[in-house]
Design a protein around this motif. Structure first.
Motif, short mmCIF file in Angstrom:
data_model
loop_
_atom_site.label_atom_id
_atom_site.label_comp_id
_atom_site.label_asym_id
_atom_site.label_seq_id
_atom_site.Cartn_x
_atom_site.Cartn_y
_atom_site.Cartn_z
N ILE A 185 0.85 -1.20 0.00
CA ILE A 185 0.00 0.00 0.00
C ILE A 185 0.89 1.26 0.00
O ILE A 185 0.61 2.23 -0.68
CB ILE A 185 -0.96 -0.02 1.22
N ARG A 186 1.99 1.17 0.75
CA ARG A 186 2.92 2.31 0.80
C ARG A 186 3.46 2.63 -0.60
O ARG A 186 3.49 3.78 -1.01
CB ARG A 186 4.07 1.98 1.76
N PHE A 187 3.87 1.59 -1.33
CA PHE A 187 4.41 1.85 -2.67
C PHE A 187 3.30 2.32 -3.62
O PHE A 187 3.53 3.19 -4.46
CB PHE A 187 5.11 0.60 -3.23
N ALA A 188 2.11 1.72 -3.49
CA ALA A 188 0.99 2.11 -4.36
C ALA A 188 0.69 3.59 -4.19
O ALA A 188 0.51 4.33 -5.16
CB ALA A 188 -0.25 1.28 -4.04
N VAL A 189 0.68 4.03 -2.94
CA VAL A 189 0.38 5.43 -2.66
C VAL A 189 1.53 6.33 -3.12
O VAL A 189 1.33 7.35 -3.77
CB VAL A 189 0.08 5.65 -1.16
N ARG A 190 2.75 5.91 -2.81
CA ARG A 190 3.91 6.75 -3.14
C ARG A 190 4.04 7.01 -4.63
O ARG A 190 4.28 8.11 -5.07
CB ARG A 190 5.19 6.10 -2.61
N TYR A 191 3.86 5.95 -5.43
CA TYR A 191 4.08 6.10 -6.87
C TYR A 191 2.78 6.22 -7.66
O TYR A 191 2.79 6.24 -8.88
CB TYR A 191 4.88 4.91 -7.40
N ASN A 192 1.66 6.25 -6.92
CA ASN A 192 0.36 6.27 -7.57
C ASN A 192 0.15 5.04 -8.45
O ASN A 192 -0.28 5.15 -9.60
CB ASN A 192 0.23 7.56 -8.38
N ASN A 195 4.34 8.49 7.32
CA ASN A 195 5.32 9.56 7.09
C ASN A 195 5.53 9.83 5.61
O ASN A 195 6.33 10.68 5.24
CB ASN A 195 6.65 9.20 7.74
N GLU A 196 4.82 9.10 4.75
CA GLU A 196 4.96 9.32 3.31
C GLU A 196 4.28 10.64 2.91
O GLU A 196 3.60 11.26 3.73
CB GLU A 196 4.30 8.16 2.55
N LYS A 197 4.42 11.00 1.65
CA LYS A 197 3.89 12.29 1.18
C LYS A 197 2.38 12.40 1.28
O LYS A 197 1.84 13.46 1.53
CB LYS A 197 4.30 12.51 -0.28
N ASN A 198 1.67 11.28 1.03
CA ASN A 198 0.21 11.37 0.99
C ASN A 198 -0.45 10.43 2.02
O ASN A 198 -1.08 9.44 1.65
CB ASN A 198 -0.26 11.01 -0.43
#
Ligand code: CTP
Length: 426
Positions: A183-190, A227-230
């Protein structure tokens, strides 16, 4: 062949000169030791995406520990730390640069819940034990193949199509933290989960796999993702996949928390302004609707310090009262007195949950202005006036400060005059 050449140039062009020089040194060690070496994982993914990443992970088809030692000597590194259990080494070149060196390995499980058995393997096996195809690529640092992309599992294609895909059906069984990582990668890179991966992820959560993890690992992942951008998008996705309620049955998005998250987006800059940790603020919003017992339970499991918990609970109990006070406060001194006891987290929570614009503006006034005002009169000024220090000093200074807050045009002399006129010491 053409594709490989293209990729090679792309990768080389994207490497910063110092990284390239470093890789050439790694190649020299590989030459001497006659062991193949690759850069792997996140840095490969980010190089292909054109995103900066300073975590250099390398994998040696051979003895990673000895390789690390030799590389450390060659680079004149500050320190080399070895972990014989995992056959890895960390070359700490200086404060800014560290290189993780691992031996390519294969992990297998003798039975589903056992700890993995680790053995040397080749690079393909090493990549196969990883979480997602986009993280399972390597770049060869060989003499004549320098810069060649190793991509056994169509990671590059998934990267281009924005897909998060596991390598095999047991991926989430082996390591349920991967659900949160994905989920972290999905959100980070859209990116999106591939349909089957999505199904496996949801099923694994439903089956309760996350409950097998230690709280320490869950906290670590939650900290990273929030702590990620979104973080707002991450929270919605965590909810969609059932992760929130797997952490604690009472954690869920409600009308109230949804409004709070929306407002938090508007006031995101205040996280830095108030010197707060982003993940904690988002986490506390998630806990807004929980009762005292549930809160205690979660704070305990997440190892929040006692002082933090006390301050949080204090603020939570006082919340209604503070809002009432604010409603009847127009003066800066009153706003100051109502809010000064709250910790930064609680002030921000109040700001995003208060339902009247008037009070919202008062809180903003406190954050942006009032809390930064320094008292003009100090104890030593009273002594200069000829007063002897006594137990009344604190009160006088407080009266003076309140008067200063409400009459900001006054200078120090005028404030001193005001104090004299009070005749308190007579
Ligand atoms: N990895 C994995 N399963 C995990 C954790 C890590 O397979 N539960 C693998 C992945 O191949 C990952 C690599 O180990 O790329 C390094 O892990 P880490 O440094 O945590 O992740 P990065 O991919 O570098 O992510 P980030 O950009 O957030 O540092």
């Amino acid at each position: 062949k053409k594709f490989e050449d293209n990729i090679k140039t792309v990768l080389k062009n994207r490497m910063k000169e110092d990284v390239l020089q470093l890789l050439l040194k790694i190649r020299e060690v590989s030459e001497v030791r006659k062991e193949k070496v690759y850069i792997v994982g996140g840095i490969v993914r980010d190089l292909l995406l054109g995103i900066e990443n300073f975590d250099l992970d390398i994998v040696v088809e051979g003895n990673g520990m000895n390789f690390a030692k030799e590389l450390g000597e060659k680079l004149n590194a500050k320190k080399v730390v070895l972990h014989s259990k995992f056959r890895t080494g960390v070359v700490i070149v200086d404060e800014k640069l560290k290189i993780d060196v691992a031996s390519s390995r294969v992990e297998y499980y003798e039975y589903p819940t056992s700890l993995p058995v680790v053995e040397y393997g080749n690079i393909k096996q090493d990549l196969y034990r990883r979480d997602f195809t986009i993280n399972a690529m390597a770049i060869e640092i060989d003499y004549n193949k320098f810069g060649r992309l190793i991509d056994y599992f169509k990671g590059y294609s998934d990267l281009k199509n924005g897909k998060i895909r596991i390598l095999h059906n047991f991926s989430f069984v082996e390591d349920p933290t991967r659900i949160i990582r994905g989920i972290r990668f999905a959100v980070r890179y859209n990116f999106e989960f591939d349909a089957e991966t999505k199904r496996f992820a949801k099923l694994s959560v439903e089956e309760g796999f996350l409950k097998r993890l230690t709280w320490k690992r869950v906290k670590y992942e939650i900290e990273l993702i929030l702590n990620e951008k979104n973080p707002k998008k991450a929270i919605y996705m965590l909810e969609e996949y059932g992760v929130l309620k797997a952490i604690h049955k009472s954690i869920k998005l409600t009308k109230k928390t949804e409004v709070a998250f929306k407002n938090l987006e508007k006031y995101k800059e205040y996280i830095t302004k108030l010197n707060l940790k982003q993940w904690i603020v988002y986490f506390l919003v998630l806990l807004e609707d929980l009762n005292s017992e549930e809160l205690t339970n979660i704070f305990f499991k997440f190892h929040f310090p006692n002082k933090f918990i006390e301050k949080y609970k204090f603020g939570k109990i006082k919340r209604e009262k503070i809002i009432d006070e604010l409603k009847s406060s127009e003066k800066k001194s009153k706003i100051y007195n109502s809010l000064k006891k709250l910790s930064g987290d609680l002030i921000l929570l109040l700001l995003i949950t208060v339902d009247s614009e008037k009070e919202e503006n008062k809180i903003l006034e406190y954050i942006n202005e009032i809390r930064n005002i320094k008292p003009l009169i100090m104890g030593k000024d009273l002594i200069k006036l000829g007063y002897k220090p006594n137990e009344n000093f604190k009160n006088i200074l407080n009266i003076s400060f309140m008067y200063q807050l409400d009459n900001q045009e006054l200078c120090k002399e005028e404030l001193l005059q005001y104090i004299k006129n009070l005749n308190i010491f007579l």
